[in-house]
Write a protein that holds these residues in place. Structure first.
Motif, PDB file in Angstrom:
ATOM      1  N   ASP A  59       0.830  -1.214   0.000  1.00 35.96           N
ATOM      2  CA  ASP A  59       0.000   0.000   0.000  1.00 35.96           C
ATOM      3  C   ASP A  59       0.865   1.264   0.000  1.00 35.96           C
ATOM      4  OD1 ASP A  59      -2.641  -1.325   2.161  1.00 35.96           O
ATOM      5  OD2 ASP A  59      -2.312  -1.494  -0.008  1.00 35.96           O
ATOM      6  N   SER A  60       1.993   1.198   0.647  1.00 31.46           N
ATOM      7  CA  SER A  60       2.839   2.384   0.793  1.00 31.46           C
ATOM      8  C   SER A  60       3.468   2.842  -0.516  1.00 31.46           C
ATOM      9  CB  SER A  60       3.937   2.115   1.813  1.00 31.46           C
ATOM     10  OG  SER A  60       4.736   1.021   1.418  1.00 31.46           O
ATOM     11  N   VAL A  61       3.479   1.976  -1.532  1.00 36.52           N
ATOM     12  CA  VAL A  61       4.128   2.353  -2.793  1.00 36.52           C
ATOM     13  C   VAL A  61       3.157   2.374  -3.968  1.00 36.52           C
ATOM     14  CG1 VAL A  61       6.274   1.354  -1.942  1.00 36.52           C
ATOM     15  CG2 VAL A  61       4.854   0.036  -3.517  1.00 36.52           C
ATOM     16  N   ARG A  84      10.148   9.289  -1.390  1.00 30.21           N
ATOM     17  CA  ARG A  84      10.046   9.955  -0.091  1.00 30.21           C
ATOM     18  C   ARG A  84      11.197   9.491   0.792  1.00 30.21           C
ATOM     19  NH1 ARG A  84       3.859   7.765   0.609  1.00 30.21           N
ATOM     20  NH2 ARG A  84       2.905   8.992  -1.095  1.00 30.21           N
ATOM     21  N   GLU A  86      11.049   8.158   3.541  1.00 29.72           N
ATOM     22  CA  GLU A  86      10.748   6.853   4.144  1.00 29.72           C
ATOM     23  C   GLU A  86      10.951   5.682   3.182  1.00 29.72           C
ATOM     24  OE1 GLU A  86       8.709   9.515   4.051  1.00 29.72           O
ATOM     25  OE2 GLU A  86       6.618   8.916   3.647  1.00 29.72           O
ATOM     26  N   ASP A  87      11.263   5.976   1.930  1.00 29.27           N
ATOM     27  CA  ASP A  87      11.618   4.914   0.979  1.00 29.27           C
ATOM     28  C   ASP A  87      13.092   4.527   1.093  1.00 29.27           C
ATOM     29  OD1 ASP A  87       9.508   6.576  -1.384  1.00 29.27           O
ATOM     30  OD2 ASP A  87       9.031   4.747  -0.259  1.00 29.27           O
TER      31      ASP A  87
END
Length: 123
Positions: A59-61, A84, A86-87
């Motif tokens: 979901d985050s990507v 980002r 956080e990546d």
């Protein structure tokens, strides 16, 4: 034995893009990307079937990363856009050498792993 060699990692500013590549030395079926962020456990990022028709994303990507493959070159790619901070992580390529129904997000479903490539996103 199948060897997986990742490339394409590096340092990029937030909002930028990178494309990771993973070249396999032999035939593979499902191939995927996982990552390990600092202080975190390895997590699923994306995976795609041998045909390319079936894909799955964390979901985050979703909407930012795209997995694709060139079977003639035994290579899978991960296009990463809108990066980002956080990546930031070590990104690992993984491969199955046997067919399976669907595309798995579990690391246990994969037989071979690359050594990883560092992606650093500066904010």
């Amino acid at each position: 034995q199948v060897q997986l060699v990742e490339s394409g990692g590096g340092l990029v500013q937030a909002g930028g893009s990178l494309r990771l590549s993973c070249a396999a030395s032999g035939r593979t079926f499902t191939m995927g990307w996982f990552r390990q962020r600092p202080g975190k456990e390895r997590e699923f990022v994306a995976a795609g079937s041998a045909s390319g028709y079936n894909t799955a994303y964390a979901d985050s990507v979703k909407g930012r990363f795209t997995i694709s493959r060139d079977n003639a070159k035994n290579t899978v790619y991960l296009q990463m856009n809108s990066l980002r901070s956080e990546d930031t992580a070590i990104y690992y390529c993984a491969a199955r050498t046997a067919p399976a129904l669907g595309v798995s997000n579990s690391p246990n479903a994969y037989d071979y792993w690359g050594r990883g490539t560092q992606v650093t996103v500066s904010s």
